[in-house]
Design a protein around this motif. Structure first.
Motif, PDB file in Angstrom:
ATOM      1  N   ALA A  11       0.831  -1.206   0.000  1.00 37.58           N
ATOM      2  CA  ALA A  11       0.000   0.000   0.000  1.00 37.58           C
ATOM      3  C   ALA A  11       0.867   1.259   0.000  1.00 37.58           C
ATOM      4  O   ALA A  11       0.592   2.218  -0.734  1.00 37.58           O
ATOM      5  N   TYR A  55      -1.062   4.298  -1.741  1.00 38.15           N
ATOM      6  CA  TYR A  55      -2.474   4.177  -1.345  1.00 38.15           C
ATOM      7  C   TYR A  55      -2.726   4.662   0.073  1.00 38.15           C
ATOM      8  O   TYR A  55      -3.867   4.781   0.497  1.00 38.15           O
ATOM      9  N   ASN A  56      -1.643   4.888   0.812  1.00 36.54           N
ATOM     10  CA  ASN A  56      -1.830   5.409   2.170  1.00 36.54           C
ATOM     11  C   ASN A  56      -1.892   6.931   2.095  1.00 36.54           C
ATOM     12  O   ASN A  56      -1.070   7.569   1.465  1.00 36.54           O
ATOM     13  N   THR A  78      -6.241   4.725   4.567  1.00 38.68           N
ATOM     14  CA  THR A  78      -5.897   4.051   3.322  1.00 38.68           C
ATOM     15  C   THR A  78      -6.981   4.346   2.289  1.00 38.68           C
ATOM     16  O   THR A  78      -8.166   4.215   2.580  1.00 38.68           O
ATOM     17  N   SER A  79      -6.573   4.723   1.083  1.00 38.79           N
ATOM     18  CA  SER A  79      -7.551   5.146   0.072  1.00 38.79           C
ATOM     19  C   SER A  79      -8.422   3.977  -0.376  1.00 38.79           C
ATOM     20  O   SER A  79      -7.989   2.821  -0.390  1.00 38.79           O
ATOM     21  N   SER A  93      -9.309   3.194  -3.338  1.00 42.59           N
ATOM     22  CA  SER A  93      -8.812   2.521  -4.548  1.00 42.59           C
ATOM     23  C   SER A  93      -7.858   1.378  -4.204  1.00 42.59           C
ATOM     24  O   SER A  93      -7.669   0.455  -5.001  1.00 42.59           O
ATOM     25  N   PHE A  94      -7.278   1.427  -3.011  1.00 41.21           N
ATOM     26  CA  PHE A  94      -6.398   0.350  -2.559  1.00 41.21           C
ATOM     27  C   PHE A  94      -7.121  -0.998  -2.546  1.00 41.21           C
ATOM     28  O   PHE A  94      -6.521  -2.027  -2.842  1.00 41.21           O
ATOM     29  N   ASP A 101      -7.594  -2.118  -6.400  1.00 44.48           N
ATOM     30  CA  ASP A 101      -6.278  -2.339  -7.003  1.00 44.48           C
ATOM     31  C   ASP A 101      -5.520  -3.435  -6.254  1.00 44.48           C
ATOM     32  O   ASP A 101      -4.826  -4.252  -6.858  1.00 44.48           O
TER      33      ASP A 101
END
Length: 211
Positions: free
Chosen positions: A106, A111-112, A118-119, A121-122, A125
């Motif tokens: 991440a 993504y962090n 944590t976003s 989209s993480f 994806d």
């Protein structure tokens, strides 16, 4: 990491002290901070997992909780990677996808989001990265029940309510007559209960079926 300050014996960094005050379930792990803060203990989950079952992993486990994630400690900010880790292990049996390895993925992918977790989209994806699929679900008990019946797992992101004062990720693992089973990476007690949809629904911000 840059977070380590000169602490007196038995003292905790501010964010871990706040977690200690807020969550009695984390205290036994947090009391081991001095022992484990620099230890980078070996993480081997292979003896703890059963094929086809998502294990309950806790973000404040001493094996990874004191490592740096998202400008803080994984113990405080690691619910997203911990939930994806539980889902990947539950669906693939791959014990190497422990919360620390997923948190490193991440961070490497950006993504962090420091200060906000944590976003989203993480999740999609990250599922693809580990060879799984993720599809966003509508806020529908029937769709969630159907996904679980098909052998998928469902990751929720929730806002303030029963689980958090800010934002938090949870993993739904099954449906019972009286509610849903879930793994809360911050609480064994929450994870031992079933949760009626009516109680969860108003707290859910987004949800994904992972398969």
């Amino acid at each position: 990491s840059g977070m380590r300050r000169h602490l007196k014996a038995g003292e905790l960094p501010v964010s871990l002290q706040e977690l200690y005050d807020r969550n009695p379930e984390a205290r036994a792990s947090l009391r081991q901070y001095e022992t484990f803060q620099d230890a980078d203990p070996v993480i081997d989950l292979s003896g703890e997992i059963e094929r086809g079952e998502a294990p309950l992993l806790l973000q404040w486990d001493v094996r990874w909780g004191f490592r740096s994630y998202n400008g803080d400690y994984l113990a405080c900010t690691g619910c997203g990677p911990t939930c994806l880790s539980m889902a990947v292990i539950g669906l693939t049996g791959d014990a190497a996808c422990d919360p620390w390895s997923v948190a490193q993925y991440a961070q490497a992918g950006g993504y962090n989001v420091p200060g906000s977790g944590t976003s989203w989209s993480f999740i999609s994806d990250g599922a693809a990265h580990y060879g799984l699929s993720a599809r966003e679900l509508p806020l529908s008990e029937a769709q969630v029940t159907d996904a679980l019946a098909r052998g998928e797992l469902v990751i929720l992101v929730v806002g303030p309510g029963d689980f958090t004062t800010t934002g938090h990720y949870l993993l739904l693992t099954g449906a019972e007559k009286d509610g849903f089973r879930l793994n809360d990476p911050n609480s064994p007690k929450n994870s031992a209960k079933t949760w009626p949809w009516a109680q969860l629904e108003g707290q859910i911000l987004n949800l994904w079926a992972i398969g």
